[in-house]
Motif scaffolding. Structure first.
Motif, PDB file in Angstrom:
ATOM      1  N   GLU A 180      -3.352  -6.435 -13.813  1.00 50.39           N
ATOM      2  CA  GLU A 180      -4.030  -5.571 -12.973  1.00 50.39           C
ATOM      3  C   GLU A 180      -2.524  -5.077 -12.202  1.00 50.39           C
ATOM      4  OE1 GLU A 180      -6.271  -3.320 -12.535  1.00 50.39           O
ATOM      5  OE2 GLU A 180      -7.039  -3.398 -14.351  1.00 50.39           O
ATOM      6  N   PRO A 181      -2.023  -4.423 -11.484  1.00 48.85           N
ATOM      7  CA  PRO A 181      -0.548  -4.480 -10.646  1.00 48.85           C
ATOM      8  C   PRO A 181      -1.052  -5.585  -9.640  1.00 48.85           C
ATOM      9  CG  PRO A 181      -1.453  -2.051 -10.834  1.00 48.85           C
ATOM     10  CD  PRO A 181      -2.573  -3.139 -11.608  1.00 48.85           C
ATOM     11  N   ASP A 182       0.367  -6.296  -9.169  1.00 52.68           N
ATOM     12  CA  ASP A 182      -0.300  -6.844  -7.873  1.00 52.68           C
ATOM     13  C   ASP A 182       0.692  -7.216  -7.155  1.00 52.68           C
ATOM     14  OD1 ASP A 182      -1.642  -9.267  -6.372  1.00 52.68           O
ATOM     15  OD2 ASP A 182      -0.907 -10.978  -7.545  1.00 52.68           O
ATOM     16  N   PRO A 183       0.290  -5.386  -5.297  1.00 54.00           N
ATOM     17  CA  PRO A 183       1.371  -4.980  -5.277  1.00 54.00           C
ATOM     18  C   PRO A 183       1.507  -6.201  -4.160  1.00 54.00           C
ATOM     19  CG  PRO A 183      -0.734  -3.460  -4.866  1.00 54.00           C
ATOM     20  CD  PRO A 183      -0.854  -4.229  -6.257  1.00 54.00           C
ATOM     21  N   PHE A 184       3.362  -5.878  -3.004  1.00 58.90           N
ATOM     22  CA  PHE A 184       2.259  -6.497  -2.082  1.00 58.90           C
ATOM     23  C   PHE A 184       2.205  -5.504  -0.421  1.00 58.90           C
ATOM     24  CE2 PHE A 184       5.721  -8.755  -4.044  1.00 58.90           C
ATOM     25  CZ  PHE A 184       6.065  -9.937  -3.903  1.00 58.90           C
ATOM     26  N   ASP A 185       1.595  -6.168   0.438  1.00 59.92           N
ATOM     27  CA  ASP A 185       1.594  -4.668   1.793  1.00 59.92           C
ATOM     28  C   ASP A 185       2.449  -4.723   2.280  1.00 59.92           C
ATOM     29  OD1 ASP A 185       1.015  -7.123   3.820  1.00 59.92           O
ATOM     30  OD2 ASP A 185      -0.557  -7.655   3.007  1.00 59.92           O
ATOM     31  N   ARG A 186       2.268  -3.891   3.094  1.00 58.07           N
ATOM     32  CA  ARG A 186       3.432  -3.410   3.948  1.00 58.07           C
ATOM     33  C   ARG A 186       4.014  -4.478   5.107  1.00 58.07           C
ATOM     34  NH1 ARG A 186       4.607   2.085   5.066  1.00 58.07           N
ATOM     35  NH2 ARG A 186       6.457   1.099   6.213  1.00 58.07           N
ATOM     36  N   GLU A 187       3.527  -5.752   5.037  1.00 54.47           N
ATOM     37  CA  GLU A 187       3.255  -6.429   6.470  1.00 54.47           C
ATOM     38  C   GLU A 187       4.653  -7.197   5.427  1.00 54.47           C
ATOM     39  OE1 GLU A 187       2.213 -10.488   8.978  1.00 54.47           O
ATOM     40  OE2 GLU A 187       0.497  -8.765   7.468  1.00 54.47           O
ATOM     41  N   GLU A 188       4.378  -7.716   4.299  1.00 56.12           N
ATOM     42  CA  GLU A 188       4.314  -9.313   3.276  1.00 56.12           C
ATOM     43  C   GLU A 188       5.932  -8.013   2.404  1.00 56.12           C
ATOM     44  OE1 GLU A 188       0.671 -11.042   0.966  1.00 56.12           O
ATOM     45  OE2 GLU A 188       1.527  -8.953   0.299  1.00 56.12           O
ATOM     46  N   THR A 189       5.687  -6.927   2.525  1.00 54.82           N
ATOM     47  CA  THR A 189       7.287  -5.904   2.439  1.00 54.82           C
ATOM     48  C   THR A 189       8.352  -6.176   3.634  1.00 54.82           C
ATOM     49  OG1 THR A 189       5.993  -4.550   0.503  1.00 54.82           O
ATOM     50  CG2 THR A 189       8.198  -3.866   1.587  1.00 54.82           C
ATOM     51  N   GLU A 190       8.256  -6.330   4.282  1.00 52.54           N
ATOM     52  CA  GLU A 190       8.853  -6.611   5.307  1.00 52.54           C
ATOM     53  C   GLU A 190       9.172  -7.903   5.912  1.00 52.54           C
ATOM     54  OE1 GLU A 190      10.091  -3.119   6.401  1.00 52.54           O
ATOM     55  OE2 GLU A 190       9.259  -2.041   5.677  1.00 52.54           O
ATOM     56  N   ARG A 191       8.372  -8.453   5.877  1.00 53.04           N
ATOM     57  CA  ARG A 191       8.824  -9.852   6.022  1.00 53.04           C
ATOM     58  C   ARG A 191       9.561 -10.742   4.853  1.00 53.04           C
ATOM     59  NH1 ARG A 191       3.772 -13.129   5.750  1.00 53.04           N
ATOM     60  NH2 ARG A 191       5.328 -14.952   5.873  1.00 53.04           N
ATOM     61  N   LEU A 312       8.719 -17.631   2.414  1.00 52.35           N
ATOM     62  CA  LEU A 312       8.012 -16.936   3.729  1.00 52.35           C
ATOM     63  C   LEU A 312       6.630 -17.566   3.530  1.00 52.35           C
ATOM     64  CD1 LEU A 312       9.696 -14.134   2.822  1.00 52.35           C
ATOM     65  CD2 LEU A 312       9.600 -15.154   5.022  1.00 52.35           C
ATOM     66  N   GLY A 313       5.529 -18.089   2.734  1.00 53.15           N
ATOM     67  CA  GLY A 313       4.630 -19.119   2.176  1.00 53.15           C
ATOM     68  C   GLY A 313       3.665 -17.697   1.169  1.00 53.15           C
ATOM     69  N   ILE A 314       4.462 -16.327   0.728  1.00 58.48           N
ATOM     70  CA  ILE A 314       3.876 -15.445   0.146  1.00 58.48           C
ATOM     71  C   ILE A 314       3.386 -15.776  -0.845  1.00 58.48           C
ATOM     72  CG2 ILE A 314       3.881 -13.170  -0.448  1.00 58.48           C
ATOM     73  CD1 ILE A 314       6.148 -12.901   1.782  1.00 58.48           C
ATOM     74  N   ARG A 315       2.380 -15.271  -1.852  1.00 57.70           N
ATOM     75  CA  ARG A 315       2.118 -16.083  -3.106  1.00 57.70           C
ATOM     76  C   ARG A 315       2.772 -15.364  -3.322  1.00 57.70           C
ATOM     77  NH1 ARG A 315      -1.121 -12.934  -6.061  1.00 57.70           N
ATOM     78  NH2 ARG A 315      -1.533 -11.309  -4.139  1.00 57.70           N
ATOM     79  N   SER A 316       3.298 -15.728  -5.297  1.00 60.94           N
ATOM     80  CA  SER A 316       4.419 -16.313  -5.691  1.00 60.94           C
ATOM     81  C   SER A 316       3.574 -14.656  -7.080  1.00 60.94           C
ATOM     82  CB  SER A 316       4.401 -16.879  -7.170  1.00 60.94           C
ATOM     83  OG  SER A 316       5.323 -16.968  -8.022  1.00 60.94           O
ATOM     84  N   ARG A 317       4.416 -14.153  -7.046  1.00 54.76           N
ATOM     85  CA  ARG A 317       4.526 -12.452  -7.457  1.00 54.76           C
ATOM     86  C   ARG A 317       5.329 -12.653  -8.489  1.00 54.76           C
ATOM     87  NH1 ARG A 317       0.957  -9.488  -2.612  1.00 54.76           N
ATOM     88  NH2 ARG A 317       2.162 -11.350  -2.256  1.00 54.76           N
ATOM     89  N   ASP A 318       6.043 -11.008  -9.344  1.00 54.48           N
ATOM     90  CA  ASP A 318       6.596 -10.960  -9.940  1.00 54.48           C
ATOM     91  C   ASP A 318       7.294  -9.603  -9.557  1.00 54.48           C
ATOM     92  OD1 ASP A 318       8.344  -9.069 -12.815  1.00 54.48           O
ATOM     93  OD2 ASP A 318       8.406 -11.684 -13.148  1.00 54.48           O
ATOM     94  N   ALA A 319       8.621  -9.966  -9.610  1.00 52.70           N
ATOM     95  CA  ALA A 319       9.907  -9.247  -8.952  1.00 52.70           C
ATOM     96  C   ALA A 319       9.847  -7.815  -9.805  1.00 52.70           C
ATOM     97  CB  ALA A 319      11.130  -8.892  -8.989  1.00 52.70           C
TER      98      ALA A 319
END
Length: 377
Positions: A180-191, A312-319
């Protein structure tokens, strides 16, 4: 003249041994570089007994039995699985990357299993056993991809009248859980973008801000050129991609124009200082270390994207999730799905609904769920 051994197909010569046999209705002979001693003749008799048994079973492999054979015609008319697979590949008009996948599947999976066996001798039960064995080591998606060329070559054998039916006819794809798509939320994106701006070369920041803000496939973004930018309409044309170092058409073989927000136009203005003077045919985004076009999309991920997530401690996901992030962010913002589908290059909005229905449901901020609660509350 040598002395033939009656009924054996073996003929001792002065310095060698000649063998004769019939296969596929044709006569063959091979000369073995063995002295015609009693021991060698006995060994050849055992070899020929095994050869006739393999012919009867339909599993005879000419090249492995006579690897030093100088008869090119023998190899060409062997007509076994591997030979026919090569002939099938020659009939295809497909992308180079797809051809590479097919060749790999045949070379690594199917040819080692079937060699030059006759197509008629290959049974569905054998194929199923191979699939079951591979299922212990690789994903269902990989197995299904491996079966694509196998289906194709057996279908051609049926079309050519070599087989009455394909052994793949009743073999279904392996069930597997689709990612399934596993996108970043807005806060994660900006960080992520702030971290790249503060810790990496500006061109890395530019690459990923453009990826998050346009939803382009990485294979498309790597080859987008300055001539593709329409500064007046604030858009960029997408008409090519690079996969495995080979430039090709887009995934859907269509050309599309992506509208650019003021933030994306600002990215292009920043990137101008790095590559614009190279000419309109220059890729917009180049490697800041080598100052040359990116060869593929792996270096950006390994050198910058994944290290940023770890820092950043953000869960690993593909680019590639940058593309999904663009789609889901737009849906959550109430943007028309048909418009998003055009931006992404989907053939229709139906694909968008199929992939992102969960985020479409969330786009109403719970209003529809609240209506149901009121009805049934």
């Amino acid at each position: 003249m040598g002395r033939k051994r009656p009924g054996s197909g073996i003929e001792p010569l002065r310095h060698s041994i000649r063998v004769r046999f019939r296969w596929n209705g044709k006569r063959y002979r091979e000369t073995l570089n063995l002295k015609p001693t009693a021991a060698n003749i006995k060994a050849v008799e055992r070899m020929m007994a095994r050869l006739h048994q393999e012919i009867d079973l339909g599993v005879f492999d000419y090249e492995s039995t006579f690897p030093k054979s100088g008869s090119v015609s023998n190899r060409q008319i062997s007509g076994g699985f591997t030979t026919f697979a090569r002939q099938w590949l020659e009939t295809l008009t497909i992308e180079k990357s797809t051809m590479s996948d097919y060749v790999s599947a045949i070379k690594k999976v199917w040819s080692p299993a079937f060699g030059e066996r006759q197509l008629k001798s290959i049974k569905p039960s054998e194929i199923k056993r191979i699939i079951a064995d591979r299922a212990k080591r690789v994903s269902g998606k990989t197995i299904n991809n491996n079966m694509i060329p196998l289906r194709g070559l057996f279908e051609l054998a049926v079309d050519d009248g070599l087989l009455d039916r394909s052994p793949m006819e009743r073999i279904k794809n392996v069930r597997h859980q689709k990612r399934e798509p596993d996108p970043f939320d807005r806060e994660e994106t900006e960080r992520i973008l702030v971290h790249m701006r503060d810790h990496y070369d500006e061109q890395v920041w530019n690459w990923y801000e453009f990826a998050f803000g346009t939803g382009m496939r990485p294979s498309e973004q790597i080859v987008v050129q300055w001539r593709d930018v329409d500064w007046k309409r604030q858009s960029v044309r997408i008409e090519r991609a690079r996969v495995r170092a080979v430039e090709k058409s887009t995934k859907t073989r269509t050309v599309r124009d992506i509208d650019l927000t003021p933030r994306m136009m600002a990215v292009l203005q920043r990137q101008k200082a790095h590559s614009f003077m190279r000419g309109l045919d220059s890729p917009i985004f180049i490697n800041p270390v080598t100052n040359t076009p990116w060869p593929d999309v792996q270096d950006q991920r390994k050198l910058y994207f994944h290290p940023a997530l770890r820092a950043l401690g953000i869960r690993s996901r593909d680019a590639y999730q940058t593309r999904h992030t663009y789609a889901t962010t737009a849906l959550m913002g109430g943007v028309n799905p048909a418009y998003i589908a055009r931006q992404l290059g989907h053939k229709s909005a139906a694909m968008l609904f199929r992939h992102y229905s969960r985020w479409i449901d969330h786009a109403d901020y719970g209003r529809e769920a609240a209506k149901l609660n009121q009805i049934y509350g």
